[in-house]
Design an enzyme around this catalytic site. Structure first.
Site, PDB file in Angstrom:
ATOM      1  N   ASP A  84      46.404  -0.128 -26.625  1.00  0.00           N
ATOM      2  CA  ASP A  84      46.345   1.485 -26.877  1.00  0.00           C
ATOM      3  C   ASP A  84      46.497   1.311 -28.343  1.00  0.00           C
ATOM      4  O   ASP A  84      47.339   0.870 -29.250  1.00  0.00           O
ATOM      5  CB  ASP A  84      47.627   2.103 -26.305  1.00  0.00           C
ATOM      6  CG  ASP A  84      47.747   3.454 -26.315  1.00  0.00           C
ATOM      7  OD1 ASP A  84      47.266   4.206 -27.389  1.00  0.00           O
ATOM      8  OD2 ASP A  84      48.479   4.001 -25.462  1.00  0.00           O
ATOM      9  N   PHE A 131      35.418   6.251 -31.170  1.00  0.00           N
ATOM     10  CA  PHE A 131      34.824   6.728 -29.779  1.00  0.00           C
ATOM     11  C   PHE A 131      35.866   7.222 -28.869  1.00  0.00           C
ATOM     12  O   PHE A 131      35.715   8.057 -27.686  1.00  0.00           O
ATOM     13  CB  PHE A 131      33.909   5.792 -29.165  1.00  0.00           C
ATOM     14  CG  PHE A 131      32.617   5.638 -30.031  1.00  0.00           C
ATOM     15  CD1 PHE A 131      31.596   6.512 -30.302  1.00  0.00           C
ATOM     16  CD2 PHE A 131      32.679   4.536 -31.238  1.00  0.00           C
ATOM     17  CE1 PHE A 131      30.419   6.249 -30.990  1.00  0.00           C
ATOM     18  CE2 PHE A 131      31.756   4.518 -31.862  1.00  0.00           C
ATOM     19  CZ  PHE A 131      30.544   5.340 -31.928  1.00  0.00           C
ATOM     20  N   SER A 149      37.118  12.430 -21.737  1.00  0.00           N
ATOM     21  CA  SER A 149      35.918  13.236 -22.014  1.00  0.00           C
ATOM     22  C   SER A 149      35.352  13.946 -20.731  1.00  0.00           C
ATOM     23  O   SER A 149      34.275  14.121 -20.637  1.00  0.00           O
ATOM     24  CB  SER A 149      34.573  12.537 -22.592  1.00  0.00           C
ATOM     25  OG  SER A 149      34.387  11.207 -21.580  1.00  0.00           O
ATOM     26  N   TYR A 151      38.838  19.942 -23.302  1.00  0.00           N
ATOM     27  CA  TYR A 151      37.786  18.795 -23.878  1.00  0.00           C
ATOM     28  C   TYR A 151      37.446  19.233 -25.492  1.00  0.00           C
ATOM     29  O   TYR A 151      37.747  18.722 -26.292  1.00  0.00           O
ATOM     30  CB  TYR A 151      36.938  18.376 -22.949  1.00  0.00           C
ATOM     31  CG  TYR A 151      35.909  17.335 -23.614  1.00  0.00           C
ATOM     32  CD1 TYR A 151      36.277  16.262 -23.995  1.00  0.00           C
ATOM     33  CD2 TYR A 151      34.768  17.828 -23.803  1.00  0.00           C
ATOM     34  CE1 TYR A 151      35.455  15.291 -24.651  1.00  0.00           C
ATOM     35  CE2 TYR A 151      33.769  16.915 -24.345  1.00  0.00           C
ATOM     36  CZ  TYR A 151      34.058  15.685 -24.832  1.00  0.00           C
ATOM     37  OH  TYR A 151      33.133  14.822 -25.354  1.00  0.00           O
ATOM     38  N   LYS A 181      38.633  18.321 -29.551  1.00  0.00           N
ATOM     39  CA  LYS A 181      37.495  17.401 -30.412  1.00  0.00           C
ATOM     40  C   LYS A 181      37.414  18.466 -31.707  1.00  0.00           C
ATOM     41  O   LYS A 181      37.266  17.906 -32.958  1.00  0.00           O
ATOM     42  CB  LYS A 181      36.028  17.473 -29.529  1.00  0.00           C
ATOM     43  CG  LYS A 181      36.153  16.330 -28.542  1.00  0.00           C
ATOM     44  CD  LYS A 181      35.989  15.119 -29.150  1.00  0.00           C
ATOM     45  CE  LYS A 181      36.000  13.952 -28.159  1.00  0.00           C
ATOM     46  NZ  LYS A 181      35.673  12.608 -28.717  1.00  0.00           N
ATOM     47  N   PHE A 208      24.912  16.076 -28.301  1.00  0.00           N
ATOM     48  CA  PHE A 208      24.456  17.078 -26.989  1.00  0.00           C
ATOM     49  C   PHE A 208      24.446  16.074 -25.757  1.00  0.00           C
ATOM     50  O   PHE A 208      25.607  15.419 -25.626  1.00  0.00           O
ATOM     51  CB  PHE A 208      23.244  17.579 -27.489  1.00  0.00           C
ATOM     52  CG  PHE A 208      23.280  18.980 -28.207  1.00  0.00           C
ATOM     53  CD1 PHE A 208      24.039  18.781 -29.391  1.00  0.00           C
ATOM     54  CD2 PHE A 208      23.337  20.149 -27.917  1.00  0.00           C
ATOM     55  CE1 PHE A 208      24.330  19.648 -30.347  1.00  0.00           C
ATOM     56  CE2 PHE A 208      23.648  21.177 -28.670  1.00  0.00           C
ATOM     57  CZ  PHE A 208      24.187  21.140 -29.965  1.00  0.00           C
ATOM     58  N   ARG A 231      19.274  21.686 -20.756  1.00  0.00           N
ATOM     59  CA  ARG A 231      20.060  21.030 -21.919  1.00  0.00           C
ATOM     60  C   ARG A 231      19.242  19.912 -22.666  1.00  0.00           C
ATOM     61  O   ARG A 231      18.084  19.845 -22.306  1.00  0.00           O
ATOM     62  CB  ARG A 231      21.064  19.888 -20.996  1.00  0.00           C
ATOM     63  CG  ARG A 231      22.160  20.424 -20.165  1.00  0.00           C
ATOM     64  CD  ARG A 231      23.246  21.191 -21.024  1.00  0.00           C
ATOM     65  NE  ARG A 231      24.329  21.578 -20.474  1.00  0.00           N
ATOM     66  CZ  ARG A 231      24.416  23.151 -19.903  1.00  0.00           C
ATOM     67  NH1 ARG A 231      23.506  23.800 -20.184  1.00  0.00           N
ATOM     68  NH2 ARG A 231      25.327  23.524 -19.482  1.00  0.00           N
ATOM     69  N   ARG A 253      28.644  25.756 -11.704  1.00  0.00           N
ATOM     70  CA  ARG A 253      30.110  24.843 -11.986  1.00  0.00           C
ATOM     71  C   ARG A 253      30.481  25.861 -13.018  1.00  0.00           C
ATOM     72  O   ARG A 253      29.710  26.237 -14.067  1.00  0.00           O
ATOM     73  CB  ARG A 253      29.733  23.717 -12.446  1.00  0.00           C
ATOM     74  CG  ARG A 253      30.634  22.876 -12.750  1.00  0.00           C
ATOM     75  CD  ARG A 253      30.065  21.264 -13.043  1.00  0.00           C
ATOM     76  NE  ARG A 253      29.537  21.256 -14.450  1.00  0.00           N
ATOM     77  CZ  ARG A 253      29.153  20.117 -14.843  1.00  0.00           C
ATOM     78  NH1 ARG A 253      29.173  19.076 -14.238  1.00  0.00           N
ATOM     79  NH2 ARG A 253      28.466  20.163 -15.932  1.00  0.00           N
ATOM     80  N   GLY A 276      32.074  27.314 -16.474  1.00  0.00           N
ATOM     81  CA  GLY A 276      32.044  26.748 -17.856  1.00  0.00           C
ATOM     82  C   GLY A 276      30.783  26.281 -18.403  1.00  0.00           C
ATOM     83  O   GLY A 276      30.563  25.947 -19.242  1.00  0.00           O
TER      84      GLY A 276
HETATM   85  N1  UFG Z   1      24.825  19.461 -12.915  1.00  0.00           N
HETATM   86  C1  UFG Z   1      24.106  19.716 -11.736  1.00  0.00           C
HETATM   87  N2  UFG Z   1      24.518  18.740 -10.681  1.00  0.00           N
HETATM   88  C2  UFG Z   1      25.310  17.790 -11.108  1.00  0.00           C
HETATM   89  C3  UFG Z   1      26.033  17.432 -12.194  1.00  0.00           C
HETATM   90  C4  UFG Z   1      25.234  18.274 -13.163  1.00  0.00           C
HETATM   91  O1  UFG Z   1      23.404  20.649 -11.456  1.00  0.00           O
HETATM   92  O2  UFG Z   1      25.726  16.968  -9.951  1.00  0.00           O
HETATM   93  C5  UFG Z   1      24.115  20.453 -14.004  1.00  0.00           C
HETATM   94  C6  UFG Z   1      25.271  20.798 -14.876  1.00  0.00           C
HETATM   95  O3  UFG Z   1      25.432  21.940 -14.224  1.00  0.00           O
HETATM   96  C7  UFG Z   1      24.466  21.192 -16.407  1.00  0.00           C
HETATM   97  C8  UFG Z   1      23.600  20.040 -16.350  1.00  0.00           C
HETATM   98  O4  UFG Z   1      23.322  19.395 -15.001  1.00  0.00           O
HETATM   99  O5  UFG Z   1      23.783  22.290 -16.244  1.00  0.00           O
HETATM  100  C9  UFG Z   1      24.164  19.006 -17.185  1.00  0.00           C
HETATM  101  O6  UFG Z   1      25.491  18.557 -16.798  1.00  0.00           O
HETATM  102  P1  UFG Z   1      26.044  17.489 -17.259  1.00  0.00           P
HETATM  103  O7  UFG Z   1      27.526  17.337 -16.872  1.00  0.00           O
HETATM  104  O8  UFG Z   1      25.241  16.081 -17.176  1.00  0.00           O
HETATM  105  O9  UFG Z   1      26.566  17.779 -18.991  1.00  0.00           O
HETATM  106  P2  UFG Z   1      26.862  18.870 -19.494  1.00  0.00           P
HETATM  107  O10 UFG Z   1      26.006  19.508 -20.134  1.00  0.00           O
HETATM  108  O11 UFG Z   1      27.961  19.684 -18.675  1.00  0.00           O
HETATM  109  O12 UFG Z   1      27.953  18.005 -20.720  1.00  0.00           O
HETATM  110  C10 UFG Z   1      27.715  17.485 -21.722  1.00  0.00           C
HETATM  111  C11 UFG Z   1      28.516  16.376 -21.943  1.00  0.00           C
HETATM  112  C12 UFG Z   1      29.889  16.962 -22.536  1.00  0.00           C
HETATM  113  C13 UFG Z   1      29.650  18.003 -23.452  1.00  0.00           C
HETATM  114  C14 UFG Z   1      28.552  19.063 -23.344  1.00  0.00           C
HETATM  115  C15 UFG Z   1      28.478  19.700 -24.324  1.00  0.00           C
HETATM  116  O13 UFG Z   1      28.596  15.585 -21.169  1.00  0.00           O
HETATM  117  O14 UFG Z   1      30.771  15.789 -22.891  1.00  0.00           O
HETATM  118  O15 UFG Z   1      27.382  18.336 -22.685  1.00  0.00           O
HETATM  119  O16 UFG Z   1      27.906  20.971 -23.858  1.00  0.00           O
HETATM  120  F1  UFG Z   1      30.814  18.495 -23.739  1.00  0.00           F
END
Ligand code: UFG
Length: 320
Positions: A51, A70, A74, A138, A142, A166, A216, A276, A278
């Site tokens: 740790d 890192f 997360s 989260y 950060k 991203f 994204r 989902r 947020g």
């Molecule tokens: N999604 C789905 N189905 C799933 C999983 C994800 O539709 O089973 C969608 C999510 O709603 C989102 C997109 O796919 O619209 C991408 O989702 P991710 O969970 O892969 O990634 P996020 O954009 O939520 O998160 C990423 C990083 C985080 C960071 C964020 C910054 O993983 O650590 O970008 O915006 F905080």
């Protein structure tokens, strides 16, 4: 340089540790293996399994030219359920690291930050000058660490860089994404192709985007890692620089699923589910600052190439 990589047994940390070692740096990984894997530590790299809070002073007393930090919790969803785990685990640990760096005169820091520090953007692409209004714990932790780094860098002459990632994807040979709790889109879709899940849930198709699903900016983990090497070279004493890392290209959830179908040859059933909480509709980076100031240029920008590398890694894990 002699470099300490905290969280170097995790996904991004292991790829960075591998690229740093290949570039001739002496690398030591510090990881408690709470989410990382000992076999993800590159060959020839020493692993200190502990740790950070318990050992960071003793480790940095050995003398290091820099730290790449890192190690962190997360999972966005978990951060909402268990904030203490994130405030103590992320912020508390980062402060212990900064204090130890000051005590032992460690001159450089590269910190793994996130686009989640921005929250819902007013405009895309998102530049570093955008307001920081995280929508989850989260991202808030950060951002708090980024603020702490600014103060420590200025007062103690540390050369610090925060890199705001991203959507990181892809793999580098045997180094890739393998979380016990998987929440990220590409690995989940590939689990369907593997037969580990029946279908993928598309979280909402009523967003104000072309096909109604979230958009994204997917960045290849190797391009991301290479930005860390450049950040080490460009860090300036007493300054804290912040760079977004993304390709500046947006892909919708449906486009990602299509790319996975193309790469795997699997039909990948998908079903629309509720949104989902947020999730912003569109998150795309402006990485102009990294391009101009670091001379960084992402080279693996094609989505199918990113997915292909992730798929090769996924299949190699299956064969183990
Ligand atoms: N999604 C789905 N189905 C799933 C999983 C994800 O539709 O089973 C969608 C999510 O709603 C989102 C997109 O796919 O619209 C991408 O989702 P991710 O969970 O892969 O990634 P996020 O954009 O939520 O998160 C990423 C990083 C985080 C960071 C964020 C910054 O993983 O650590 O970008 O915006 F905080």
């Amino acid at each position: 340089m002699k470099l300490l990589v905290t969280g170097g047994a995790g996904y991004v940390g292991s790829v960075c540790a591998a690229r740093l070692a290949e570039s001739g740096h002496e690398v030591v990984v510090l990881d408690d293996l709470s989410t990382g894997h000992a076999d993800a530590v590159p060959d020839g790299v020493r692993l200190v399994e502990a740790d950070i809070n318990d050992v960071i002073g003793d480790v940095l007393a050995e003398g290091y030219d820099g730290v790449l930090h890192f190690a962190a919790k997360s999972l966005v969803g978990e951060s909402q359920q268990e904030p203490a785990k994130y405030w103590h685990g992320n912020v508390g640990t980062a402060l212990a690291l900064l204090d130890a760096m000051v005590e032992h005169g460690t001159p450089r820091l590269v910190f793994s930050s996130t686009a989640a520090t921005y929250g819902e953007p007013d405009a895309v692409p998102i530049a570093e000058t955008a307001p920081t209004r995280p929508t989850n714990t989260y991202g808030a932790t950060k951002l708090a660490i980024d603020h702490a780094i600014t103060g420590y860098a200025r007062s103690h002459g540390i050369s610090a860089v925060s890199l705001r990632y991203f959507n990181v994807a892809g793999a580098y040979g045997r180094f890739g994404e393998r979380h016990t709790t998987e929440t990220h889109l590409i690995p989940i879709v590939l689990q369907v192709a593997q037969g580990k899940r029946d279908q993928v849930a598309v979280y909402g198709d009523d967003y104000p985007t072309e096909d109604g699903t979230c958009v994204r900016d997917y960045i290849h983990v190797v391009d991301l890692a290479d930005a860390h090497l450049k950040a080490l070279d460009h860090a300036e004493a007493g300054e804290h620089r912040i760079y977004n890392l993304g390709n500046g290209l947006g892909f919708s959830v449906r486009q990602v699923i299509d790319a996975c179908r193309e790469v795997t040859g699997h039909p990948i059933p998908a079903e629309v589910s509720p949104r989902r909480s947020g999730d912003p509709a569109v998150l795309v980076a402006s990485a102009e600052r990294a391009r101009t100031e670091l001379g960084w240029k992402p080279e693996r920008v094609e989505l199918t190439g990113i997915v292909r590398d992730a798929w090769e890694f996924t299949r190699s894990q299956e064969a183990r």
